[in-house]
Design an enzyme around this catalytic site. Structure first.
Site, PDB file in Angstrom:
ATOM      1  CB  SER A 202      -1.039  -0.105   1.073  1.00  0.00           C
ATOM      2  OG  SER A 202      -0.156  -0.302   2.380  1.00  0.00           O
ATOM      3  CG  HIS A 255      -1.488   4.144   3.701  1.00  0.00           C
ATOM      4  ND1 HIS A 255      -2.807   3.855   4.056  1.00  0.00           N
ATOM      5  CD2 HIS A 255      -1.027   2.884   3.350  1.00  0.00           C
ATOM      6  CE1 HIS A 255      -2.877   2.662   4.097  1.00  0.00           C
ATOM      7  NE2 HIS A 255      -2.122   1.963   3.607  1.00  0.00           N
TER       8      HIS A 255
END
Length: 278
Positions: A202, A255
């Site tokens: 991610s 992230h």
């Protein structure tokens, strides 16, 4: 005119154009060597087109798009609907690095189900201390670890969509650099908050989001883009992770670190394009 998106499947591009025509929006298909580009005539209709495009990308084979081609009469063109193959579509919209990373992530996930998370992480997780710093694969290999089916499906879906178009348009080398740099910095950022017990693609995916979106905004001629609505959704998802709204264990620092790296790299790579358009 405004460039909306590049699509590798010319027939699907025409279907979207035909569908938008039923919404009284004039789009133009411009075939190129890798598929087709879709251009909008009226700039003021861009928000409507972007909204419809998001729905189209989620389900491009929905019967309403083919029905629009019937309605417009464009099925008489030499752009037949071919029998749909998920494997063919997967391969046609992704380069060798994109596909290799997907295969690697799936193989590691299967191995984790067989021998356990701990055994695999002992070899691939972020370096625990200076005794592991020279095991240089660890600085990147943490990105290939996934701990649930939902985790790997979500990441690989975004990876295929974003990395595929980047590799096709900008080359394998550019994707490789972004992948390594973003894996390194997103892993470092996450390790500051959670130690070494993390994994997943991610951080790299968020770097791709930032890179593809900003490049599309500043240098649309490069042929990669992420609709603003999808970018807004991604940012909202990131914010939701900080407030634990979804009750999921989310690597928020990875992230954010990845997104920042992607934006910075896109800003640097498009600096000359931005000057040209000013």
């Amino acid at each position: 005119m405004v460039r909306v998106i590049a699509i590798s499947n010319l027939r699907l591009a025409q279907a979207f154009v035909d569908y938008m025509a039923t919404r009284h929006v004039a789009l133009e298909v411009k075939p190129d060597s890798q598929g087709a580009e879709i251009w909008l005539t009226d700039d003021e209709q861009l928000p409507q087109v972007q909204h419809e495009l998001e729905q189209f990308l989620l389900d491009p084979l929905n019967p309403r798009y083919q029905a629009a081609s019937w309605q417009s009469g464009n099925l008489h063109s030499n752009l037949p609907y071919q029998r749909f193959s998920y494997l063919q579509t997967l391969r046609s919209q992704a380069g060798p690095l994109t596909l290799s990373v997907m295969v690697l992530c799936i193989a590691i996930y299967i191995l984790m189900q067989i021998v356990g998370d701990g055994a695999v992480m002992s070899w691939l997780a972020w370096p625990r201390d200076n005794s592991q710093y020279l095991q240089i694969w660890r600085w990147v290999s943490h990105a290939f670890l996934h701990f649930s089916l939902l985790h790997i499906l979500f990441n690989l879906m975004w990876w295929w969509y974003l990395a595929g178009q980047m590799e096709k348009r900008l080359g394998t080398g550019k994707l490789l650099v972004l992948t390594i740099v973003s894996a390194l910095f997103s892993g470092w950022g996450q390790s500051l908050f959670s130690g070494v017990n993390f994994g997943g693609l991610s951080g790299v995916v968020y770097a791709l989001m930032g890179y593809v979106w900003l490049t599309g905004e500043r240098a649309p001629e490069r042929g990669i883009s992420l609709p603003r609505g999808l970018m807004a959704f991604s940012v909202l998802w990131l914010v939701a992770g900080y407030f634990d709204i979804l009750g999921l264990s989310i690597a928020n620092a990875a992230h954010v670190s990845g997104l920042i790296i992607g934006l910075l790299m896109a800003f640097w790579d498009t600096r000359n394009s931005a000057k040209t358009t000013q």
